[in-house]
Design a protein around this motif. Structure first.
Motif, PDB file in Angstrom:
ATOM      1  N   CYS A  11      26.969  20.814  34.802  1.00  9.16           N
ATOM      2  CA  CYS A  11      25.750  21.306  35.467  1.00  9.16           C
ATOM      3  C   CYS A  11      25.152  22.526  34.783  1.00  9.16           C
ATOM      4  O   CYS A  11      23.944  22.694  34.784  1.00  9.16           O
ATOM      5  N   VAL A  12      25.977  23.360  34.199  1.00  9.12           N
ATOM      6  CA  VAL A  12      25.433  24.563  33.560  1.00  9.12           C
ATOM      7  C   VAL A  12      25.614  24.565  32.038  1.00  9.12           C
ATOM      8  O   VAL A  12      24.825  25.176  31.327  1.00  9.12           O
ATOM      9  N   ASP A  13      26.648  23.901  31.532  1.00  8.10           N
ATOM     10  CA  ASP A  13      26.867  23.861  30.080  1.00  8.10           C
ATOM     11  C   ASP A  13      26.188  22.657  29.442  1.00  8.10           C
ATOM     12  O   ASP A  13      26.032  22.601  28.230  1.00  8.10           O
ATOM     13  N   GLY A  14      25.810  21.688  30.242  1.00  4.68           N
ATOM     14  CA  GLY A  14      25.198  20.455  29.745  1.00  4.68           C
ATOM     15  C   GLY A  14      23.891  20.218  30.442  1.00  4.68           C
ATOM     16  O   GLY A  14      23.213  21.186  30.782  1.00  4.68           O
ATOM     17  N   PRO A  15      23.549  19.009  30.751  1.00  4.66           N
ATOM     18  CA  PRO A  15      24.463  17.854  30.696  1.00  4.66           C
ATOM     19  C   PRO A  15      24.604  17.218  29.315  1.00  4.66           C
ATOM     20  O   PRO A  15      25.374  16.298  29.161  1.00  4.66           O
ATOM     21  N   GLU A  16      23.868  17.723  28.286  1.00  2.85           N
ATOM     22  CA  GLU A  16      23.991  17.094  26.973  1.00  2.85           C
ATOM     23  C   GLU A  16      25.200  17.655  26.226  1.00  2.85           C
ATOM     24  O   GLU A  16      25.390  18.875  26.191  1.00  2.85           O
ATOM     25  N   PHE A  17      25.971  16.736  25.642  1.00  2.04           N
ATOM     26  CA  PHE A  17      27.150  17.139  24.869  1.00  2.04           C
ATOM     27  C   PHE A  17      27.292  16.244  23.636  1.00  2.04           C
ATOM     28  O   PHE A  17      26.752  15.127  23.599  1.00  2.04           O
ATOM     29  N   ILE A  48      27.209   9.518  12.580  1.00  7.98           N
ATOM     30  CA  ILE A  48      25.846   9.741  13.076  1.00  7.98           C
ATOM     31  C   ILE A  48      25.941  10.679  14.281  1.00  7.98           C
ATOM     32  O   ILE A  48      26.599  10.347  15.279  1.00  7.98           O
ATOM     33  N   LYS A  49      25.297  11.821  14.161  1.00  7.40           N
ATOM     34  CA  LYS A  49      25.301  12.783  15.269  1.00  7.40           C
ATOM     35  C   LYS A  49      24.823  12.080  16.541  1.00  7.40           C
ATOM     36  O   LYS A  49      23.799  11.385  16.526  1.00  7.40           O
ATOM     37  N   THR A  50      25.557  12.267  17.635  1.00 12.10           N
ATOM     38  CA  THR A  50      25.229  11.565  18.881  1.00 12.10           C
ATOM     39  C   THR A  50      25.350  12.509  20.060  1.00 12.10           C
ATOM     40  O   THR A  50      26.376  13.171  20.232  1.00 12.10           O
ATOM     41  N   LEU A  51      24.301  12.574  20.841  1.00 13.96           N
ATOM     42  CA  LEU A  51      24.313  13.379  22.058  1.00 13.96           C
ATOM     43  C   LEU A  51      24.272  12.464  23.269  1.00 13.96           C
ATOM     44  O   LEU A  51      23.549  11.458  23.268  1.00 13.96           O
ATOM     45  N   VAL A  52      25.055  12.830  24.264  1.00  8.72           N
ATOM     46  CA  VAL A  52      25.064  12.054  25.508  1.00  8.72           C
ATOM     47  C   VAL A  52      24.711  12.981  26.665  1.00  8.72           C
ATOM     48  O   VAL A  52      24.939  14.189  26.607  1.00  8.72           O
ATOM     49  N   SER A  53      24.172  12.395  27.708  1.00  5.71           N
ATOM     50  CA  SER A  53      23.847  13.153  28.917  1.00  5.71           C
ATOM     51  C   SER A  53      24.837  12.724  29.994  1.00  5.71           C
ATOM     52  O   SER A  53      24.763  11.606  30.495  1.00  5.71           O
ATOM     53  N   LEU A  54      25.761  13.616  30.327  1.00  3.44           N
ATOM     54  CA  LEU A  54      26.856  13.239  31.221  1.00  3.44           C
ATOM     55  C   LEU A  54      26.479  13.376  32.697  1.00  3.44           C
ATOM     56  O   LEU A  54      25.702  14.245  33.077  1.00  3.44           O
ATOM     57  N   ASN A  55      27.076  12.513  33.483  1.00 11.02           N
ATOM     58  CA  ASN A  55      26.772  12.471  34.925  1.00 11.02           C
ATOM     59  C   ASN A  55      28.042  12.509  35.766  1.00 11.02           C
ATOM     60  O   ASN A  55      28.288  11.624  36.568  1.00 11.02           O
ATOM     61  N   PRO A  56      28.867  13.552  35.574  1.00 13.47           N
ATOM     62  CA  PRO A  56      30.060  13.634  36.415  1.00 13.47           C
ATOM     63  C   PRO A  56      29.662  13.942  37.854  1.00 13.47           C
ATOM     64  O   PRO A  56      28.515  14.289  38.139  1.00 13.47           O
ATOM     65  N   ILE A  57      30.638  13.817  38.750  1.00  9.42           N
ATOM     66  CA  ILE A  57      30.399  14.192  40.149  1.00  9.42           C
ATOM     67  C   ILE A  57      30.012  15.667  40.181  1.00  9.42           C
ATOM     68  O   ILE A  57      30.661  16.499  39.561  1.00  9.42           O
ATOM     69  N   MET A  58      28.926  15.967  40.864  1.00  7.71           N
ATOM     70  CA  MET A  58      28.494  17.369  41.000  1.00  7.71           C
ATOM     71  C   MET A  58      28.431  17.718  42.477  1.00  7.71           C
ATOM     72  O   MET A  58      28.095  16.884  43.310  1.00  7.71           O
ATOM     73  N   VAL A  59      28.743  18.962  42.787  1.00  5.53           N
ATOM     74  CA  VAL A  59      28.687  19.429  44.175  1.00  5.53           C
ATOM     75  C   VAL A  59      27.654  20.543  44.318  1.00  5.53           C
ATOM     76  O   VAL A  59      26.601  20.357  44.913  1.00  5.53           O
ATOM     77  N   ASP A  60      27.913  21.697  43.723  1.00  8.14           N
ATOM     78  CA  ASP A  60      26.963  22.793  43.923  1.00  8.14           C
ATOM     79  C   ASP A  60      25.900  22.878  42.828  1.00  8.14           C
ATOM     80  O   ASP A  60      24.820  23.415  43.062  1.00  8.14           O
ATOM     81  N   GLY A  61      26.202  22.363  41.651  1.00 10.09           N
ATOM     82  CA  GLY A  61      25.220  22.390  40.573  1.00 10.09           C
ATOM     83  C   GLY A  61      24.921  23.786  40.049  1.00 10.09           C
ATOM     84  O   GLY A  61      23.895  24.003  39.417  1.00 10.09           O
ATOM     85  N   THR A  62      25.822  24.741  40.307  1.00 10.42           N
ATOM     86  CA  THR A  62      25.578  26.112  39.853  1.00 10.42           C
ATOM     87  C   THR A  62      26.707  26.671  38.998  1.00 10.42           C
ATOM     88  O   THR A  62      26.721  27.848  38.668  1.00 10.42           O
ATOM     89  N   GLY A  63      27.696  25.834  38.684  1.00  9.98           N
ATOM     90  CA  GLY A  63      28.799  26.309  37.853  1.00  9.98           C
ATOM     91  C   GLY A  63      29.908  27.001  38.637  1.00  9.98           C
ATOM     92  O   GLY A  63      30.791  27.617  38.044  1.00  9.98           O
ATOM     93  N   MET A  64      29.880  26.910  39.957  1.00  7.74           N
ATOM     94  CA  MET A  64      30.888  27.630  40.747  1.00  7.74           C
ATOM     95  C   MET A  64      31.995  26.737  41.303  1.00  7.74           C
ATOM     96  O   MET A  64      33.118  27.194  41.492  1.00  7.74           O
TER      97      MET A  64
END
Ligand code: FES
Length: 158
Positions: A113-119, A81-97
């Motif tokens: 922050c930029v590729d997700g948060p859905e995976f 069953i296709k499953t998508l999750v919304s990940l919540n890793p530690i984030m600092v700048d939120g801009t992919g840098m």
């Protein structure tokens, strides 16, 4: 036009949120509480297990604590069953840098922050994510202990 079955869980009835809003936007709302004080006694995975055994489910969206999302992924993967999750890793700048939110998905490194948060839940390296989320536990505990002994906010003091 989709049939949407929402499962929401909390530790107890008092911690349950958004019941009316979820009911309004779902074909069915199923509630689970760890202590059984409201709805079905158990975890959302307990309820999901029952739903997927009775319904044809095309896709599952899981959002919440990492252990829950991992458990959902482990349940739906063998059922394909296709499953998508919304990940919540530690984030600092939120801009992919900064790279703080790095997660391994399949054979690729992604920034939530930029590729997700859905995976795709079936490709997430859950053990690595859990390990990275606990990187600062020691400092968080020390900070909390410090706060308990000195709870006054110093933001506006010189
Ligand atoms: Fe810094 Fe995502 S939070 S790269």
């Amino acid at each position: 036009g989709n049939k949407v079955i929402t499962i929401v869980g909390s530790r107890n009835k008092d911690l349950l949120i958004l019941e009316d809003e979820l009911k309004e936007n779902s074909s069915r709302l199923l509630i689970a509480t760890d202590d059984g004080s409201y709805g079905i006694k158990g975890f959302v995975t307990t309820v999901l297990s029952d739903v997927v055994s009775k319904e044809k489910v095309d896709i599952v969206y899981a959002i919440g604590p990492v252990p829950m999302m991992k458990a959902v992924a482990n349940m739906t993967k063998p059922l394909n069953i296709k499953t998508l999750v919304s990940l919540n890793p530690i984030m600092v700048d939120g801009t992919g840098m900064c790279g703080a939110c790095r997660v391994s998905v399949g054979d690729k490194i992604k920034f939530a922050c930029v590729d997700g948060p859905e995976f795709n839940a079936h490709q997430v390296n859950w053990d690595e994510l859990i390990s990275r989320l606990s990187l600062f536990k020691k400092f968080e505990s020390a900070s909390f202990e410090n706060f308990k002994h000195n709870p006054e906010c110093k933001c506006h003091k010189e």
